[in-house]
Design a protein around this motif. Structure first.
Motif, PDB file in Angstrom:
ATOM      1  N   THR A 195      -0.840   6.115   3.321  1.00 30.02           N
ATOM      2  CA  THR A 195      -0.395   5.196   2.283  1.00 30.02           C
ATOM      3  C   THR A 195      -0.614   5.837   0.925  1.00 30.02           C
ATOM      4  O   THR A 195      -1.290   6.861   0.804  1.00 30.02           O
ATOM      5  CB  THR A 195      -1.186   3.876   2.352  1.00 30.02           C
ATOM      6  OG1 THR A 195      -2.575   4.158   2.115  1.00 30.02           O
ATOM      7  CG2 THR A 195      -1.044   3.216   3.718  1.00 30.02           C
ATOM      8  N   SER A 196      -0.066   5.224  -0.112  1.00 32.16           N
ATOM      9  CA  SER A 196      -0.274   5.739  -1.463  1.00 32.16           C
ATOM     10  C   SER A 196      -1.752   5.696  -1.836  1.00 32.16           C
ATOM     11  O   SER A 196      -2.263   6.576  -2.540  1.00 32.16           O
ATOM     12  CB  SER A 196       0.562   4.932  -2.466  1.00 32.16           C
ATOM     13  OG  SER A 196       0.268   3.543  -2.375  1.00 32.16           O
ATOM     14  N   GLU A 197      -2.462   4.660  -1.340  1.00 30.67           N
ATOM     15  CA  GLU A 197      -3.899   4.589  -1.607  1.00 30.67           C
ATOM     16  C   GLU A 197      -4.645   5.717  -0.918  1.00 30.67           C
ATOM     17  O   GLU A 197      -5.555   6.333  -1.501  1.00 30.67           O
ATOM     18  CB  GLU A 197      -4.452   3.236  -1.138  1.00 30.67           C
ATOM     19  CG  GLU A 197      -3.992   2.053  -1.957  1.00 30.67           C
ATOM     20  CD  GLU A 197      -2.612   1.558  -1.544  1.00 30.67           C
ATOM     21  OE1 GLU A 197      -2.032   2.120  -0.583  1.00 30.67           O
ATOM     22  OE2 GLU A 197      -2.100   0.626  -2.192  1.00 30.67           O
ATOM     23  N   ALA A 245      -4.115   8.871  -2.831  1.00 31.82           N
ATOM     24  CA  ALA A 245      -4.869   8.893  -4.085  1.00 31.82           C
ATOM     25  C   ALA A 245      -6.330   9.267  -3.841  1.00 31.82           C
ATOM     26  O   ALA A 245      -6.932  10.023  -4.617  1.00 31.82           O
ATOM     27  CB  ALA A 245      -4.778   7.533  -4.771  1.00 31.82           C
ATOM     28  N   VAL A 246      -6.907   8.748  -2.757  1.00 30.38           N
ATOM     29  CA  VAL A 246      -8.306   9.060  -2.440  1.00 30.38           C
ATOM     30  C   VAL A 246      -8.475  10.547  -2.165  1.00 30.38           C
ATOM     31  O   VAL A 246      -9.376  11.202  -2.700  1.00 30.38           O
ATOM     32  CB  VAL A 246      -8.777   8.232  -1.227  1.00 30.38           C
ATOM     33  CG1 VAL A 246     -10.131   8.742  -0.726  1.00 30.38           C
ATOM     34  CG2 VAL A 246      -8.879   6.764  -1.599  1.00 30.38           C
TER      35      VAL A 246
END
Length: 210
Positions: free
Chosen positions: A19-21, A24-25
């Motif tokens: 996912t985009s999250e 990002a992590v």
């Protein structure tokens, strides 16, 4: 053939959740380590439809999808076959490079093992580094290895490495066995890692060259 070096190898980090999250992590972690320009982030998916929330619990499907995707990308950068000077004899480009999978739970992996895996793949042989718990932490696959070598593996099992070796053998892929690795799966594994690092800093861990 020229020997592949770690500096020349493209480094891809398969992240989950896809996912985009999740991206990002992992991007933040790479940036904190100063590695954001060294690694390319690719979502860990099974290759099936389902959007960026695609489940990635089927490790066989995840690895097959990644292998096919990376091989296709590598092939796209190879020059097209051409004719020799006489206009008749075809001159083919070099084969696509091998792919080396590394588990993220092996933080003290010896970079020399990665180099050995790349060299073995360039010579048409797989390379597998078994883990002490029966799994494995590194798998190098040459371009000639079919994706079927990833089927029939008993994941998260004391016989994971053995079943992977059987799958490679069943497909006729010669395999080089690397040294046994120590992975980190639980709190006890973290303490073992700390002990190994302490021994290394004190010069008690010995060494191996090659």
């Amino acid at each position: 053939p020229p020997q592949p070096l770690l500096e020349d190898a493209e480094k891809v980090l398969l992240y989950a959740p896809p996912t985009s999250e999740g991206e990002a992590v992992m991007a933040a972690i790479l940036a904190e380590l100063g590695l954001e320009h060294d690694w390319r982030l690719v979502p860990m998916t099974t290759g099936e439809e389902g959007g960026e929330g695609d489940a990635s619990s089927d490790l066989t499907a995840v690895l097959v999808s990644a292998l096919l995707r990376l091989r296709a990308e590598a092939a796209s950068f190879l020059p097209e076959p051409r004719a020799d000077e006489d206009g008749w004899t075809p001159v083919h480009p070099p084969p696509p490079p091998g792919i080396v999978f590394i588990g993220m739970d092996c933080p003290d992996l010896d970079p020399r093992d990665v180099r050995r895996a790349l060299l073995s793949a360039a010579r048409g042989r797989a390379y597998l580094s078994p883990a002490a718990d029966g799994g494995y932490g590194l798998l190098g696959l040459p371009h000639c290895a079919p994706v079927d070598v990833l089927h029939g593996v008993r994941w998260s099992h004391p016989l994971t490495a053995i079943s992977q070796l059987k799958a490679l053998s069943d497909m006729g892929v010669e395999t080089v066995i690397g040294k046994i690795m120590q992975d980190v799966d639980d709190v006890e594994g973290v303490w073992d890692l700390a002990a190994r690092m302490t021994r290394d800093e004190l010069g008690e861990g010995g060494g191996e060259d090659g």
